[in-house]
Design a protein around this motif. Structure first.
Motif, PDB file in Angstrom:
ATOM      1  N   ALA A 294      -1.945  -3.377  13.448  1.00 17.68           N
ATOM      2  CA  ALA A 294      -1.431  -2.768  14.681  1.00 17.68           C
ATOM      3  C   ALA A 294      -2.306  -1.579  15.070  1.00 17.68           C
ATOM      4  O   ALA A 294      -2.645  -1.393  16.244  1.00 17.68           O
ATOM      5  N   ALA A 295      -2.686  -0.785  14.071  1.00 21.00           N
ATOM      6  CA  ALA A 295      -3.495   0.406  14.342  1.00 21.00           C
ATOM      7  C   ALA A 295      -4.855   0.009  14.904  1.00 21.00           C
ATOM      8  O   ALA A 295      -5.365   0.639  15.831  1.00 21.00           O
ATOM      9  N   ARG A 296      -5.415  -1.079  14.358  1.00 16.22           N
ATOM     10  CA  ARG A 296      -6.716  -1.498  14.877  1.00 16.22           C
ATOM     11  C   ARG A 296      -6.598  -1.940  16.332  1.00 16.22           C
ATOM     12  O   ARG A 296      -7.441  -1.621  17.167  1.00 16.22           O
ATOM     13  N   GLU A 297      -5.499  -2.658  16.628  1.00 17.15           N
ATOM     14  CA  GLU A 297      -5.287  -3.110  17.999  1.00 17.15           C
ATOM     15  C   GLU A 297      -5.183  -1.899  18.947  1.00 17.15           C
ATOM     16  O   GLU A 297      -5.794  -1.883  20.009  1.00 17.15           O
ATOM     17  N   LEU A 298      -4.432  -0.882  18.510  1.00 21.98           N
ATOM     18  CA  LEU A 298      -4.256   0.307  19.351  1.00 21.98           C
ATOM     19  C   LEU A 298      -5.582   1.035  19.520  1.00 21.98           C
ATOM     20  O   LEU A 298      -5.913   1.505  20.601  1.00 21.98           O
ATOM     21  N   SER A 299      -6.330   1.119  18.419  1.00 19.76           N
ATOM     22  CA  SER A 299      -7.605   1.819  18.467  1.00 19.76           C
ATOM     23  C   SER A 299      -8.560   1.106  19.423  1.00 19.76           C
ATOM     24  O   SER A 299      -9.267   1.728  20.207  1.00 19.76           O
ATOM     25  N   ARG A 300      -8.548  -0.231  19.381  1.00 23.42           N
ATOM     26  CA  ARG A 300      -9.427  -0.979  20.288  1.00 23.42           C
ATOM     27  C   ARG A 300      -8.983  -0.850  21.730  1.00 23.42           C
ATOM     28  O   ARG A 300      -9.786  -0.939  22.641  1.00 23.42           O
TER      29      ARG A 300
ATOM     30  N   THR B 249      -1.095   7.135   1.172  1.00 24.23           N
ATOM     31  CA  THR B 249      -2.419   7.383   0.603  1.00 24.23           C
ATOM     32  C   THR B 249      -3.432   7.497   1.737  1.00 24.23           C
ATOM     33  O   THR B 249      -3.286   6.857   2.768  1.00 24.23           O
ATOM     34  N   ALA B 250      -4.438   8.325   1.554  1.00 16.94           N
ATOM     35  CA  ALA B 250      -5.480   8.450   2.567  1.00 16.94           C
ATOM     36  C   ALA B 250      -6.752   7.757   2.111  1.00 16.94           C
ATOM     37  O   ALA B 250      -7.790   7.886   2.732  1.00 16.94           O
ATOM     38  N   LYS B 251      -6.675   7.025   1.006  1.00 20.57           N
ATOM     39  CA  LYS B 251      -7.896   6.393   0.478  1.00 20.57           C
ATOM     40  C   LYS B 251      -7.942   4.926   0.886  1.00 20.57           C
ATOM     41  O   LYS B 251      -7.020   4.154   0.560  1.00 20.57           O
ATOM     42  N   PRO B 252      -8.999   4.529   1.587  1.00 12.75           N
ATOM     43  CA  PRO B 252      -9.091   3.127   2.003  1.00 12.75           C
ATOM     44  C   PRO B 252      -8.992   2.170   0.815  1.00 12.75           C
ATOM     45  O   PRO B 252      -8.396   1.100   0.924  1.00 12.75           O
TER      46      PRO B 252
ATOM     47  N   LYS C  81      -3.491  -2.425  -2.276  1.00 11.18           N
ATOM     48  CA  LYS C  81      -2.138  -2.848  -1.894  1.00 11.18           C
ATOM     49  C   LYS C  81      -2.125  -4.268  -1.379  1.00 11.18           C
ATOM     50  O   LYS C  81      -1.134  -4.976  -1.520  1.00 11.18           O
ATOM     51  N   LEU C  82      -3.224  -4.656  -0.741  1.00 11.27           N
ATOM     52  CA  LEU C  82      -3.313  -6.018  -0.234  1.00 11.27           C
ATOM     53  C   LEU C  82      -3.037  -7.008  -1.354  1.00 11.27           C
ATOM     54  O   LEU C  82      -2.274  -7.956  -1.210  1.00 11.27           O
TER      55      LEU C  82
ATOM     56  N   VAL D  97      -9.541  -1.720   7.576  1.00  8.63           N
ATOM     57  CA  VAL D  97      -9.065  -0.401   7.136  1.00  8.63           C
ATOM     58  C   VAL D  97     -10.074   0.666   7.526  1.00  8.63           C
ATOM     59  O   VAL D  97      -9.713   1.727   8.048  1.00  8.63           O
ATOM     60  N   ARG D  98     -11.360   0.357   7.315  1.00  7.27           N
ATOM     61  CA  ARG D  98     -12.380   1.351   7.631  1.00  7.27           C
ATOM     62  C   ARG D  98     -12.374   1.659   9.124  1.00  7.27           C
ATOM     63  O   ARG D  98     -12.438   2.806   9.541  1.00  7.27           O
TER      64      ARG D  98
END
Lengths: 211, 808
Positions: free
Chosen positions: B159-165, B176-179, B185-186, B204-205
């Protein structure tokens, strides 16, 4: 803008945006229809509302429900040419949906009691006019049912011909169906009430089934 | 705003269908004399373009702001009228359609004049409702501020990638802030999706590097307030527990289900017998293991048979990976005979290449796990076979717990305990609802594979973007029929919030703490059972208020002759069943008069009582079938309300059969006909209510008690079925005890009310004997009641001629 033309030699006055059928009905002239319903945009599917249009020296047959009015034309709703077309349409309808009482009755008014075309399914009521799917889309705002397949295989159905949870079971399709086919088909679209509400209940129903 | 009603009535001839059976001229004549009506006209087809043009002319000329069309089915035609006249400031609520064709013209053999009289009654009801309407203006949703993505599911990244695009501002609340941790977690949440790792890492990146996004970490959600477009999220920092508040315009919830152990009875130890995520961890830590690896798809045994295919697919993917990395290993998948192997033709080819064995076992006999062996019953020859293993991999038990459940609870997404969060929203027509303001994605919604979770996330992202764009262009209209709270009347008891199924009633923070006083119009479905349940009438359904329904019922009931009855149908069950009965030409008793409501649950009990006050001798409420109620429990609630009115009728000596609740399916109009006929017969047997002064006083007392007595109303609301409850039970375990207590309270309050009414009307001190005479009640009960009224200070007692007298 006012448009003057003639229907069955009677001068009528219409406005831009009216169709021939609407004008005729407004002036109390009856034209038989099946797939026409006021709540949705007309589609001209059933071809029963065909009328003869004369303009100058030539004439043609048009579907009145989708034909916009035009200055100076003359419309005849009951000529021999028109009733010939309607009789053909009724014969074809009788071969597609012989079980519909309404169609049989309307056909009888035009003297059509039997059909020369082969009857594939004597219990079929649906004439595949698509009115139900138009209502679902335009009035309800969903697309729980639609016309699937093409040509002679065309039929009305929910996706994958299975009960769909898109259907809100409002029954608008049942109310508009001109042949009464939707009444028996409706349960196949909406499914069981327990299936209909949420997927949660579906899940628990499945649990019961498997246990 | 157009508060003063200026009503136009248009009568439809419907070609010949109405004209031939109803004498519309009589109807028109009656309304032309009516001072409440500004315009009345007969049209051949008001619903077609010529008719619409005529109506438009009349609307403009006479400045009409209410429109009543007497024609056919409201649910089919209403939208067309609303769309056509939206430009003329006529909106939802200001247009009403009375179905003369379906409810009057075709259903009986009355003469045209009699049918005209019935039509006049029905239209008069609609006029009364229109006069009471207080229309609101059209408001638009304002959504600004960033989009919050809550939870830390995989779908959130998508969802975040879609919003960012799409260049929308967002913030992600993560632990966590670590990619790298995200990628880890995947494997934990979606075992077997190893081939996705690189793509997911890129995803994620991209999100972590996005200029539009902020990563809040490590934070967790502890509270939420506000309405769509203006949320305030309360977040707690994990290490030092500081509280921060963030504003958000919209929320996307991305939650993943947990994968748990099936328990020691399967020999699960995490070392040699493990669940799929543990195997995945082992592979990422030590590489593919060597030896014979048996994947037992044991979802049927753990009671999650619906996820068997999902587990089998991830087992197969892991098996493929193991065979690729370590060809010496053997992979066998053991599955229940009822499960279908979830492989496509292409995947079967890959399966053959890798030589992965699929072994089905007889489902009647549960496989037994031993050290190094699993015994199962072979499907073909029913011989018990032993399958040796070096590693045993079991299916995980999928459930919700931990952080995902906490977040879901705060967001109000949990509808049933220990179930997944499948989008549960009252099923009403799309145009009646706003939009689901919380977009839910991920496997907590319902277990799914990674691809599905990611596409859910993407969909949530693009839908939210679309909503924000619409709002920015001023196109996001708020639904018109929604609840609003009157803060002056609300005492914050919270009944409505507990009853609300759509989750639209929120808490407003104030000096006295949080009070449930704010309704999110984007979420409210306008079901209205919450409004009918409010003990203080503080909740009002805008443009479709209780007052309107009461006015309509009063107007209709007031015109009924003693042998006629009133029916109220819901637009999902009773009303369409009546419409369809009319369409099919079924004939039924013409003495029944039908009016529609959006849900039977929105009928306040005082409306039911009002019908009897005004002159109805029978009232039937026809709703959907109970399990098919579109507003979840509207019908259950109506049952409780009808029952209260029944108790009160019985207390006054009227038959409790005068009011009834019935269920009708729109597709079976013949059942509807049976329902109303049978009800009419039973009311006819009881006979009409004699309108003597005593009876009228009693009926008025019923109405006043049910409308204004907050104790009874509270008790009634407290015992309505809650959305999370499985069945109706009241708040006591014992059904009879609950019933007796409730009846006792009603008796007490009702007698008190009648006593006070008499004292108020007489305006002089009365002694016990006077009261007994005027109330016609048991002396001891009256004495008890007087004593409690005196002791609580409502009335006072003095003595006259050595007799106690009571007065205000």
């Amino acid at each position: 803008m006012k448009i003057t033309f003639k229907i069955n030699d009677k001068t009528v006055e219409a406005r831009t945006g009216w169709t021939v059928l609407e004008t005729a009905q407004h002036y109390g002239i009856d034209i038989p229809t099946l797939c026409h319903h006021e709540s949705v945009t007309p589609s001209g599917a059933c071809r029963l509302c065909m009328v003869e249009l004369k303009e100058g020296n030539w004439s043609k047959l048009v579907a009145s429900c989708i034909y916009p009015v035009k200055e100076g034309i003359t419309i005849y709703t009951e000529t021999e040419r028109v009733s010939n077309v309607r009789r053909w349409v009724f014969e074809m309808l009788l071969s597609t949906c012989p079980a519909s009482a309404k169609i049989r009755q309307m056909a009888a008014n035009y003297g059509v009691a039997s059909t020369r075309f082969p009857i594939s399914n004597p219990d079929n009521k649906c004439m595949v006019c698509g009115l139900c799917s138009r209502v679902c889309e335009e009035v309800v705002g969903l697309s729980a049912i639609s016309v699937v397949d093409r040509g002679v295989h065309k039929k009305i159905g929910a996706p994958f011909l299975r009960p769909t949870d898109v259907c809100v079971a409002c029954g608008c399709c049942v109310s508009v169906c001109p042949t009464g086919a939707m009444q028996s088909f409706f349960d196949q679209v909406r499914g069981e009430p327990s299936m209909r509400l949420t997927q949660l209940t579906r899940q628990s129903a499945q649990e019961v089934k498997t246990s | 705003m157009n508060y003063k009603a200026n009503i136009g009535v248009f009568l439809c001839q419907c070609g010949n269908k109405i004209k031939s059976s109803i004498d519309l001229e009589i109807v028109k004549e009656s309304f032309e004399k009516d001072s409440r009506i500004s315009h009345c006209e007969i049209l051949p087809y008001p619903c077609q373009t010529p008719g619409m043009d005529m109506i438009t002319g009349a609307l403009a000329e006479k400045k009409l702001n209410r429109l009543i069309v007497a024609g056919c089915e409201s649910r089919l035609m209403l939208k067309k009228f609303e769309n056509a006249f939206a430009a003329l400031e006529l909106r939802r609520g200001q247009i009403d359609i009375v179905n003369l064709r379906g409810h009057v013209a075709t259903v009986s053999d009355l003469t045209p004049a009699d049918k005209a009289a019935k039509s006049i009654k029905l239209i008069n009801g609609a006029i009364a409702e229109m006069q009471t309407l207080v229309p609101t203006g059209q408001s638009y949703a304002q959504i600004d501020g960033p989009i919050a993505i809550l939870g830390c599911g995989m779908a959130g990244i998508s969802a975040a990638r879609e919003l960012s695009r799409k260049k929308m501002n967002f913030f992600l609340v993560l632990d966590t802030a670590k990619p790298d941790r995200m990628v880890q977690k995947l494997h934990h949440y979606y075992p077997g999706e190893r081939s996705y790792e690189r793509r997911f890492r890129d995803m994620v990146r991209e999100v972590f590097d996005s200029e539009y996004g902020t990563i809040l970490s490590p934070f967790r959600l502890v509270g939420i307030s506000g309405v769509t477009g203006d949320y305030t999220l309360t977040l707690q920092s994990e290490p030092d527990e500081t509280i921060v508040k963030y504003k958000a315009g919209a929320i996307i919830a991305s939650l993943d289900a947990e994968m748990g152990s099936p328990g020691p009875q399967y020999g699960h130890d995490g070392l040699s017998v493990m669940i799929q995520p543990e195997m995945e961890n082992l592979i990422s830590g030590q590489g593919a293991p060597e030896g014979q690896i048996v994947f037992w798809v044991n979802d049927y045994e753990t009671g999650q048979s619906e996820f068997a295919q999902l587990s089998a697919k991830s087992a197969w993917k892991m098996a493929c990976h193991i065979r690729e990395c370590s060809p010496v290993s053997q992979a066998i998948i053991l599955y229940h005979e009822q499960m279908q192997v979830p492989l496509t033709a292409a995947e079967r080819a890959i399966n053959r290449k890798h030589g992965i064995l699929w072994v089905a076992y007889d489902g009647n006999l549960r496989p037994t796990i031993q050290d190094g062996l699993v015994t199962f019953c072979n499907l073909t020859d029913h011989v018990e076979r032993d399958l040796p293993w070096d590693y045993m991999v079991l299916s995980p038990v999928r459930h919700l717990n931990g952080k995902a459940l906490d977040t879901a609870k705060i967001l109000g997404l949990v509808h049933q305990e220990q179930k997944f969060l499948t989008g549960h929203h009252a099923r009403v027509r799309p145009e009646m609802v706003g939009r689901e303001e919380t977009y839910l994605a991920g496997s907590a919604r319902y277990p799914c594979d990674l691809l599905e979770a990611l596409s859910q996330g993407q969909r949530a992202g693009s839908k939210t973007t679309e909503m924000l764009r619409k709002s920015a262009n001023g196109e996001l209209m708020l639904p018109r029929i929604v609840c609003v709270v009157d803060p002056d009347k609300c005492i914050g008891c919270g009944q409505c919030q507990e009853l609300c199924d759509c989750g639209g009633i929120g808490v407003e923070e104030g000096p006295g703490g949080g009070l449930p006083r704010v309704v999110d119009p984007m979420v409210c479905t306008g079901g209205g059972t919450c409004a009918a349940a409010c003990p203080y009438h503080a909740l009002v359904l805008q443009n479709n208020s209780n007052d309107q329904r009461e006015a309509r019922v009063a107007a209709l009931a007031g015109q009924l002759t003693p042998d006629e009855t009133l029916a109220i149908g819901c637009v999902w069950g009773g009303l369409p069943a009546a419409d369809n009965a009319g369409k099919m030409g079924l004939k039924y008793d013409p003495r029944v008069h039908i009016m529609g409501v959006n849900c039977i649950g929105q009928i306040d009990p005082c409306v039911m009582a009002r019908a009897f006050v005004e002159g109805a001798s029978g009232l039937i409420l026809v709703g959907c079938n109970p399990e098919a109620c579109h507003h979840s429990y509207g019908l259950d609630h109506a049952w409780s309300r009808v029952n209260v009115v029944k108790r009160l009728l019985t207390l006054c000596g009227f038959s409790r059969d005068r009011i009834a609740l019935a269920h009708s399916d729109l597709n079976h109009p013949e059942e509807f006909v049976r329902t109303v006929e049978s009800f009419n017969r039973s009311v006819a047997m009881i006979g009409p209510i004699e309108r003597s002064k005593e009876n009228v006083d009693k009926l008025n007392a019923i109405y006043n008690v049910i409308k204004f007595n907050t104790r009874i109303r509270h008790l009634l609301s407290a015992n309505l079925r809650r959305p999370k409850e499985k069945d109706y039970r009241g708040d006591q375990q014992h059904a009879l005890e609950y019933d007796r207590d409730f009846t006792a309270v009603i008796k007490e309050e009702f007698l008190q009310h009648r006593l006070l009414t008499v004292l108020e009307n007489e305006k002089r001190p009365l002694n016990l004997q006077d009261l007994v005479a005027s109330l016609n009640e048991n002396e001891i009960r009256i004495a008890d009641c007087l004593w409690s009224l005196v002791s609580e200070g409502t009335i006072s007692m003095s003595h006259e001629n050595r007799q106690a007298v009571y007065h205000f």
